[in-house]
Design an enzyme around this catalytic site. Structure first.
Site, PDB file in Angstrom:
ATOM      1  N   TYR A  18      -5.976  -5.869   9.076  1.00 52.86           N
ATOM      2  CA  TYR A  18      -6.242  -4.927   7.936  1.00 52.86           C
ATOM      3  C   TYR A  18      -6.897  -6.186   6.867  1.00 52.86           C
ATOM      4  O   TYR A  18      -8.363  -5.823   5.960  1.00 52.86           O
ATOM      5  CB  TYR A  18      -5.593  -4.570   7.732  1.00 52.86           C
ATOM      6  CG  TYR A  18      -5.039  -3.524   6.050  1.00 52.86           C
ATOM      7  CD1 TYR A  18      -5.712  -2.511   5.938  1.00 52.86           C
ATOM      8  CD2 TYR A  18      -4.838  -3.646   4.561  1.00 52.86           C
ATOM      9  CE1 TYR A  18      -6.454  -1.995   4.987  1.00 52.86           C
ATOM     10  CE2 TYR A  18      -5.179  -3.208   4.002  1.00 52.86           C
ATOM     11  CZ  TYR A  18      -5.566  -2.489   3.504  1.00 52.86           C
ATOM     12  OH  TYR A  18      -5.955  -1.228   2.620  1.00 52.86           O
ATOM     13  N   ASN A  50      -1.497  -2.417  -5.486  1.00 48.82           N
ATOM     14  CA  ASN A  50      -0.286  -1.358  -4.957  1.00 48.82           C
ATOM     15  C   ASN A  50      -0.656  -0.697  -5.600  1.00 48.82           C
ATOM     16  O   ASN A  50      -0.884  -0.401  -6.888  1.00 48.82           O
ATOM     17  CB  ASN A  50       0.679  -1.836  -4.586  1.00 48.82           C
ATOM     18  CG  ASN A  50       1.577  -2.954  -4.149  1.00 48.82           C
ATOM     19  OD1 ASN A  50       0.538  -3.933  -3.953  1.00 48.82           O
ATOM     20  ND2 ASN A  50       1.799  -2.342  -3.262  1.00 48.82           N
ATOM     21  N   PHE A  77      11.511   3.343  -0.737  1.00 49.60           N
ATOM     22  CA  PHE A  77      12.238   3.549  -1.788  1.00 49.60           C
ATOM     23  C   PHE A  77      12.827   5.167  -2.200  1.00 49.60           C
ATOM     24  O   PHE A  77      13.541   5.102  -2.655  1.00 49.60           O
ATOM     25  CB  PHE A  77      12.204   2.465  -3.247  1.00 49.60           C
ATOM     26  CG  PHE A  77      12.365   0.613  -2.547  1.00 49.60           C
ATOM     27  CD1 PHE A  77      12.391   0.328  -1.274  1.00 49.60           C
ATOM     28  CD2 PHE A  77      11.871  -0.231  -3.905  1.00 49.60           C
ATOM     29  CE1 PHE A  77      12.795  -0.645  -1.281  1.00 49.60           C
ATOM     30  CE2 PHE A  77      12.513  -1.362  -3.623  1.00 49.60           C
ATOM     31  CZ  PHE A  77      12.901  -1.900  -2.694  1.00 49.60           C
TER      32      PHE A  77
END
Length: 404
Positions: free
Chosen positions: A234, A263, A280
């Site tokens: 990647y 992000n 999460f």
């Protein structure tokens, strides 16, 4: 000719009235006038002309009566002219039918021309939000997606729109489309999934910096990437994509833009894609422990998806090639992120530590000085405001109609 003379002279020669002798024609009436004047006077033409002028004067007096003062008369004349212009402006025309209703107020030349835009990976997380904005501003949008990680549900609400089209296609195979702009977002962005005259925008990634030795990262930093590591397919893939993009710009004069995305989180993310925010949130909703890798002191910066979309559009519409960092400079450790998720979903959610993954960058934070100065862009949505919006979406998709 003889018949005309006979008619104008009265009876034919040799008739009983004239004893067979020639009689000269009587003199013409108004012979003292010119030929043109005599023609105008014939058949009562002046009477009709005068009647026409009187009728016009009467109509003018009816619709524009005189006033007691010149100011009032002038005001009514202006009002009448404005009303006439307004009426004419409201009439349909070929130009307004082609460019939308101008209403006689906005010159057509000042209207923004709708674009034909291609979004590869447009059914994915970021791509679908970008499609929403492009459709909202009036562009015609073509989505090309192989649905490897994208979902049809993400763009289903546009299917009835005649300005929207979706094509199931893998971009590794050629496809011929005529468009004005290309947003190239087609790429599995998670470790779990690992001759056109258009302006081309490449969505690169903060992963090109690898495990950076410079903090925060600026666009001129070359990075610290392991070319043979478990993440290199990647990381190096995106670095190669930037190289090819710039080669086409320099060698083929292709208009290009490069965005390095940090992000990003928000609704429509893949629930089980292995990224920390989606991990999460899904774990907390399912009453599972939040898995923190390593000591949890690694840092990341999290931007809400709507901020990223605005940054991409600003870059595409601007005149700067890039690369540009697009991210939120707000820096959180993994433990701090876990605490925000606990506060948002479940204060009793348990944290479970696990061994760290290979080549996991220790620090990641964008320097967005260039984006602010050259694009006029910076993120606006803080993590504690954006995260609840993502939680609402995940809750619906995980539990459906059930109570969470």
């Amino acid at each position: 000719m003889a018949s005309e003379l006979t008619y104008r002279g009265g009876a034919a020669p040799g008739s009983a009235s004239d004893g067979g002798e020639y009689s000269p024609k009587p003199s013409k009436p108004l012979s003292w006038l010119t030929r043109a004047a005599r023609y105008a006077a014939a058949e009562h033409r002046p009477v009709f002309a005068l009647a026409g002028m009187l009728l016009a004067a009467a109509l003018f007096s009816l619709y524009a009566p005189s006033a007691s003062s010149s100011d009032a008369s002038s005001g009514r004349a202006v009002s009448a002219a404005a009303a006439t212009f307004s009426h004419l402006s409201s009439l349909p025309s070929s130009a307004s039918s082609l460019h939308g209703s101008a209403g006689g107020k906005v010159p057509l030349g000042l209207r923004r021309r709708a674009l034909r835009v291609l979004v590869t990976g447009g059914a994915g997380f970021v791509g679908s939000h970008l499609v929403d904005r492009l459709v909202e501003r009036g562009d015609s949008v073509i989505v090309v997606d192989n649905f490897f990680t994208g979902r049809k549900d993400n763009v289903a609400h546009h299917l009835a729109n005649p300005r929207f089209e979706v094509i199931r296609h893998d971009v590794v195979e050629p496809i011929l489309l005529e468009v004005d702009q290309i947003y190239h977002l087609a790429c599995p962005a998670s470790p779990v999934h690992y001759k056109i005259g258009a302006r081309f925008l490449l969505t690169s990634t903060s992963e090109v910096y690898g495990d950076p030795l410079q903090h925060p990262q600026v666009e001129t930093y070359w990075g610290n990437v392991n070319p043979i590591g478990v993440r290199s397919c990647y990381d190096e893939g995106k670095r190669t994509a930037e190289t090819l993009t710039m080669d086409y710009h320099r060698g083929a004069n292709l208009e290009v833009r490069i965005a390095r995305i940090f992000n990003t989180y928000g609704p429509r993310m893949c629930i089980d894609d292995g990224r920390v925010v989606s991990n999460f949130v899904a774990q907390a909703l399912r009453k599972e422990p939040l898995t923190v890798y390593g000591d949890g002191k690694q840092t990341r910066s999290f931007q809400y998806v709507s901020d990223l979309v605005e940054g991409l559009m600003s870059l595409m519409e601007g005149e700067h090639i890039g690369p540009f960092n697009l991210g939120n400079p707000g820096e959180f450790t993994m433990l701090e992120l876990a605490k925000v998720v606990q506060d948002t979903i479940d204060p009793n959610a348990r944290i479970e530590f696990r061994p760290n993954t290979a080549d996991d960058p220790h620090k990641r934070k964008p320097d967005i000085t260039r984006a602010k100065e050259l694009l006029g862009w910076e993120p606006k949505v803080p993590l504690r405001e954006g995260l609840p919006l993502m939680v609402t979406d995940f809750r619906k998709r995980i539990f459906g109609d059930q109570e969470a």
